[in-house]
Design a protein around this motif. Structure first.
Motif, PDB file in Angstrom:
ATOM      1  N   ASN A   5       0.681  -1.180   0.131  1.00 38.31           N
ATOM      2  CA  ASN A   5       0.090   0.242  -0.048  1.00 38.31           C
ATOM      3  C   ASN A   5       0.810   1.388  -0.289  1.00 38.31           C
ATOM      4  N   HIS A   6       1.934   1.202  -0.702  1.00 38.87           N
ATOM      5  CA  HIS A   6       2.866   2.508  -0.885  1.00 38.87           C
ATOM      6  C   HIS A   6       2.068   3.340  -1.965  1.00 38.87           C
ATOM      7  N   GLN A   7       1.540   4.614  -1.492  1.00 41.51           N
ATOM      8  CA  GLN A   7       0.782   5.511  -2.416  1.00 41.51           C
ATOM      9  C   GLN A   7       1.353   6.647  -2.342  1.00 41.51           C
ATOM     10  N   ARG A   8       1.123   7.386  -3.374  1.00 45.00           N
ATOM     11  CA  ARG A   8       1.705   8.852  -3.687  1.00 45.00           C
ATOM     12  C   ARG A   8       0.323   9.752  -4.063  1.00 45.00           C
ATOM     13  N   ALA A   9       0.287  10.905  -3.990  1.00 46.37           N
ATOM     14  CA  ALA A   9      -0.497  11.883  -4.453  1.00 46.37           C
ATOM     15  C   ALA A   9      -0.170  11.743  -6.078  1.00 46.37           C
ATOM     16  N   PRO A  10      -1.277  11.741  -6.769  1.00 52.49           N
ATOM     17  CA  PRO A  10      -0.796  11.926  -8.163  1.00 52.49           C
ATOM     18  C   PRO A  10      -0.105  13.191  -8.633  1.00 52.49           C
ATOM     19  N   PRO A  11       0.947  13.148  -9.353  1.00 55.38           N
ATOM     20  CA  PRO A  11       1.702  14.287  -9.354  1.00 55.38           C
ATOM     21  C   PRO A  11       1.023  15.379 -10.097  1.00 55.38           C
ATOM     22  N   LYS A  12       0.975  16.638  -9.614  1.00 51.44           N
ATOM     23  CA  LYS A  12       0.115  17.730 -10.079  1.00 51.44           C
ATOM     24  C   LYS A  12       0.198  17.904 -11.670  1.00 51.44           C
ATOM     25  N   THR A  13       1.248  17.644 -12.329  1.00 51.42           N
ATOM     26  CA  THR A  13       1.474  17.635 -13.601  1.00 51.42           C
ATOM     27  C   THR A  13       1.160  16.149 -14.458  1.00 51.42           C
ATOM     28  N   PHE A  14       0.693  15.514 -13.808  1.00 49.08           N
ATOM     29  CA  PHE A  14       0.209  14.012 -14.391  1.00 49.08           C
ATOM     30  C   PHE A  14      -0.400  14.146 -15.657  1.00 49.08           C
ATOM     31  N   GLU A  15      -1.543  14.837 -15.713  1.00 48.06           N
ATOM     32  CA  GLU A  15      -2.356  14.886 -16.971  1.00 48.06           C
ATOM     33  C   GLU A  15      -1.851  15.344 -18.052  1.00 48.06           C
ATOM     34  N   GLN A  16      -1.009  16.495 -17.621  1.00 48.14           N
ATOM     35  CA  GLN A  16      -0.080  17.330 -18.693  1.00 48.14           C
ATOM     36  C   GLN A  16       0.798  16.461 -19.487  1.00 48.14           C
ATOM     37  N   SER A  17       1.585  15.782 -18.328  1.00 44.88           N
ATOM     38  CA  SER A  17       2.585  15.067 -18.769  1.00 44.88           C
ATOM     39  C   SER A  17       2.226  13.765 -19.837  1.00 44.88           C
ATOM     40  N   MET A  18       1.116  13.358 -19.216  1.00 40.43           N
ATOM     41  CA  MET A  18       0.452  11.982 -20.218  1.00 40.43           C
ATOM     42  C   MET A  18       0.268  12.607 -21.508  1.00 40.43           C
ATOM     43  N   ALA A  19      -0.467  13.834 -21.478  1.00 42.31           N
ATOM     44  CA  ALA A  19      -0.710  14.286 -23.001  1.00 42.31           C
ATOM     45  C   ALA A  19       0.447  14.515 -23.685  1.00 42.31           C
ATOM     46  N   LEU A  41       8.013   2.115 -29.735  1.00 45.72           N
ATOM     47  CA  LEU A  41       7.650   1.058 -28.844  1.00 45.72           C
ATOM     48  C   LEU A  41       8.168   1.493 -27.384  1.00 45.72           C
ATOM     49  N   LYS A  42       9.207   2.081 -27.323  1.00 42.57           N
ATOM     50  CA  LYS A  42       9.914   2.601 -26.118  1.00 42.57           C
ATOM     51  C   LYS A  42       9.104   3.666 -25.564  1.00 42.57           C
ATOM     52  N   LEU A  43       8.456   4.472 -26.481  1.00 44.23           N
ATOM     53  CA  LEU A  43       7.495   5.576 -25.819  1.00 44.23           C
ATOM     54  C   LEU A  43       6.216   4.704 -25.230  1.00 44.23           C
ATOM     55  N   GLU A  44       5.793   4.071 -26.232  1.00 46.82           N
ATOM     56  CA  GLU A  44       4.617   3.250 -25.679  1.00 46.82           C
ATOM     57  C   GLU A  44       4.642   2.481 -24.395  1.00 46.82           C
ATOM     58  N   VAL A  45       5.836   1.857 -24.183  1.00 47.28           N
ATOM     59  CA  VAL A  45       5.900   1.156 -23.177  1.00 47.28           C
ATOM     60  C   VAL A  45       6.441   2.137 -21.806  1.00 47.28           C
ATOM     61  N   GLN A  46       7.039   3.439 -22.075  1.00 47.44           N
ATOM     62  CA  GLN A  46       7.041   4.362 -21.082  1.00 47.44           C
ATOM     63  C   GLN A  46       5.620   4.947 -20.646  1.00 47.44           C
ATOM     64  N   ALA A  47       4.754   4.951 -21.604  1.00 48.06           N
ATOM     65  CA  ALA A  47       3.337   5.644 -21.365  1.00 48.06           C
ATOM     66  C   ALA A  47       2.660   4.812 -20.311  1.00 48.06           C
ATOM     67  N   THR A  48       2.810   3.491 -20.762  1.00 51.13           N
ATOM     68  CA  THR A  48       1.866   2.475 -19.952  1.00 51.13           C
ATOM     69  C   THR A  48       2.588   2.293 -18.669  1.00 51.13           C
ATOM     70  N   ASP A  49       3.784   2.324 -18.379  1.00 53.00           N
ATOM     71  CA  ASP A  49       4.526   2.318 -17.401  1.00 53.00           C
ATOM     72  C   ASP A  49       3.984   3.623 -16.326  1.00 53.00           C
ATOM     73  N   ARG A  50       4.088   4.627 -16.866  1.00 49.09           N
ATOM     74  CA  ARG A  50       3.709   6.007 -16.114  1.00 49.09           C
ATOM     75  C   ARG A  50       2.092   5.946 -15.528  1.00 49.09           C
ATOM     76  N   GLU A  51       1.528   5.503 -16.676  1.00 56.07           N
ATOM     77  CA  GLU A  51      -0.114   5.532 -16.463  1.00 56.07           C
ATOM     78  C   GLU A  51      -0.446   4.345 -15.146  1.00 56.07           C
ATOM     79  N   GLU A  52       0.200   3.424 -15.204  1.00 50.20           N
ATOM     80  CA  GLU A  52      -0.026   2.443 -14.233  1.00 50.20           C
ATOM     81  C   GLU A  52       0.655   2.882 -12.846  1.00 50.20           C
ATOM     82  N   ASN A  53       1.409   3.871 -12.999  1.00 55.48           N
ATOM     83  CA  ASN A  53       2.206   4.297 -11.792  1.00 55.48           C
ATOM     84  C   ASN A  53       1.850   5.539 -10.947  1.00 55.48           C
ATOM     85  N   LYS A  54       0.566   6.112 -11.693  1.00 51.88           N
ATOM     86  CA  LYS A  54      -0.095   7.079 -11.225  1.00 51.88           C
ATOM     87  C   LYS A  54      -0.018   7.407  -9.814  1.00 51.88           C
TER      88      LYS A  54
END
Length: 583
Positions: free
Chosen positions: A454-468, A517-530
DNA sequence: TATATAACTTAGGATAGCTTAA
DNA sequence: TTAAGCTATCCTAAGTTATATA
């Protein structure tokens, strides 16, 4: 006795390793013979580094009360500045924070100030706040030279205060600075938030070092509270903090021998549990049927600790801290029993605030015997009553240490975290994957552990922007790839007539595909890590030897999973682990 | 046996500072 | 070159556990 013997054997092993690690010959380093509980033979350091003294406000920055300028006394002004600096923070809007602050602030005021300033809402900290903002802005905008000079000045402080001599080694100190004064920021609904955390004077500070070392010199005109020579502890400096009355310590950095050895020991105990866990599980499953209420409560608690990686859950003094719980301190209101839920039988719904006020929410199917016991524990109780009224962490840990030397509640967290990482890595990684894919798998394995703990964090303030942004990059790359492909096709057509294909274009397509592929993998990783923090488990729960062995097996450079600090902390594991290591 | 305390590990947020893209 | 974004590091609060004390 067995535990002591085991410890000594380990210590010898460790020394052997550390001799190599420190790149010293065995002769150069006469082997230390530590008596039981002795942490060092020689300890020398410079004492703590004190924060700078308070700088009074310039004359053009004013504080207003009820619209009128008030020149505050130095002590009151300093505390006012603490508050003003936090004005952008949500804290300063909370009633408890404001009340605590105001009460403590008034204690620092002179008689006259106190009789004048009676209402926080009539205080105007605007100019002080603006000054503070301007200062941080100015710091950001410093010239290269100024920044360099500042860096050098800081380095000088580190060089002077940041190291100590412990036995034969110069070791880095973890936190050599005395904590500066300010307003206490607790986590969650802390009853003491906003209280004044006082400035620590040398007179508050205890120094711990060798008798025959050069004793740290207190700042001019001051003296230490005490100088002691206690080599049964690892701290160099301590003081008592005024909010909770607890002790604060200056200790060694994680890369030190003392800390590293302790860390290694922690994982060795967890590995020991691995070999004993079947028996221990069998035992607590038996205990679920015990005639003794205490034993059944203990068994259910252990079941939770083992299955869900809950913390032990010490009792806390009411009103001193935020209302959080762990396993033993769970209350009736924190669980709901469902005979049936989402197609499962015997489901326990957990909802409580754990350490740092992080919410634990989970719906867990449990075995019938546990469920039945829980129903019994809940009988005739109010929501605020303790679920395990016959149990506390002391009783639990006493029992655990009787099952296995060194076994405590938290060992289960370490064990389950590490074994989960090892299993997940085995399951998720393929040797034929490229490095980016392997790293995604590693992070997913790490993530499984973080979720368990249960190691949680507040979603980064810039998360949505950075995903976009990342998505935009992916789209751009896709377009580029399509373009490269058509070019290649075109070239191939022409090649048929001319007779030679274009290897350059082929390489370009391939490169494009890889990057995509690298970018897509990175996006998946980041989304799952929100909302999930991987760092805590990596640093505190996962036996680094599992990761090192994985890197060796998968031919992934260790730098890809550990940054510099982590590599320093885990130097022992990086150095001693072979590819066939098994946790 | 209960409670308090000391010492140490574990924890997430803040911030400094580095990297990357515009 | 610069600003935005991100990562590493810093900071210190909040836990656990062993031990001391009542």
């Amino acid at each position: 006795r067995l535990a002591v013997k085991l410890h000594k054997t380990r210590a010898a092993l460790w020394n052997e390793y550390f001799n190599n690690y420190a790149n010293m010959s065995a002769e150069m380093w006469e082997e230390e013979k530590y008596e039981d509980g002795m942490k060092w033979k020689f300890l020398e350091h410079k004492g703590p580094y004190f924060p700078p003294e308070y700088q009074p406000l310039p004359d053009n920055v004013h504080f207003y009360y009820n619209g009128k300028t008030v020149k505050l006394s130095l002590a009151a002004e300093e505390v006012a500045v603490f508050f003003a600096q936090m004005l952008d923070h949500e804290y300063t809007t909370k009633v408890v924070f404001r009340e605590n602050f105001f009460k403590d602030w008034r204690k620092e005021m002179t008689h006259e100030e106190r009789s004048l300033i009676q209402d926080l809402d009539k205080c105007d900290f605007g100019e002080i706040h603006a000054m503070h903002k301007a200062k941080t802005e100015a710091r950001k905008n410093m010239s290269k030279e100024e920044k360099q000079a500042l860096k050098e000045a800081n380095q000088k402080i580190v060089d002077e205060y940041g190291y100590c001599l412990l036995d034969h080694h110069k070791e880095r100190i973890g936190n050599f600075k005395i904590e500066p004064p300010g307003l206490f920021r607790g986590r969650g609904e802390h009853p003491k938030q906003g209280m004044l955390k006082k400035r620590i004077q040398p007179e508050d500070v205890i120094i711990n070092c060798s008798k025959d070392s050069r004793i740290p010199v207190p700042p001019a005109g001051h003296h230490w509270k005490e100088v002691r020579h206690d080599n049964s502890v690892t701290w160099l400096v301590s003081w008592t903090e005024n909010i909770q009355g607890s002790n604060k310590y200056i200790m060694l950095n994680a890369n030190s021998k003392l800390k590293g050895e302790k860390d290694w020991e922690k994982y060795e105990v967890a590995r020991k549990l691995k070999s004993r866990v079947d028996d221990i599980r069998y035992q607590y499953l038996q205990d679920l049927k015990s005639k003794q209420m205490v034993t059944r409560q203990r068994a259910v608690a252990l079941y939770f600790i083992d299955k869900l990686a809950l913390r032990a859950g010490n009792e806390k003094e009411e009103g001193e801290t935020a209302d959080t719980v762990g396993c033993c301190s769970l209350r009736v209101e924190h669980i709901t029993l469902h005979e049936q839920l989402d197609g499962n039988e015997c489901v326990v719904e957990f909802d409580f605030l754990g350490k740092d006020c992080i919410r634990y929410y989970n719906k867990v199917p449990v075995i019938k015997k546990v469920f039945k016991n829980l129903k019994l524990f809940l009988e005739n109780k109010q929501p605020g009553d303790e679920l395990f009224d016959r149990l506390n962490t002391n009783v639990l840990n006493k029992h655990l240490s009787s099952l296995m030397p060194g076994l405590t509640a938290k060992v289960f967290r370490t064990y389950n975290a590490s074994i989960t990482l090892q299993q997940q890595l085995k399951e998720l990684t393929n040797k034929s994957d490229n490095v980016a894919e392997k790293l995604l798998s590693y992070n997913r394995a790490n993530r499984a552990v973080a979720i368990l703990c249960n190691h949680q964090r507040a979603p980064p303030k810039t998360f949505e922007q950075s995903m976009a942004n990342l998505q935009a990059k992916i789209d751009a790359r896709k377009e580029q790839l399509a373009l490269a492909k058509t070019e290649l096709k075109q070239a191939k057509k022409e090649a048929k007539t001319k007779g030679n294909s274009d290897p350059k274009l082929q390489a370009a397509v391939k490169r494009c595909e890889e990057q995509l592929l690298k970018l897509e993998v990175q996006a998946t990783d980041r989304e799952e890590n929100k909302q999930i923090a991987l760092g805590t488990s990596k640093l505190n729960y996962l036996d680094p030897r599992i990761s090192v062995a994985w890197c060796k097996n998968m031919e992934v450079p260790i730098e890809k999973i550990y940054n510099k600090t982590q590599r320093e902390k885990f130097a022992w594991a990086i150095d001693m682990t072979e590819a066939d290591f098994e946790f």
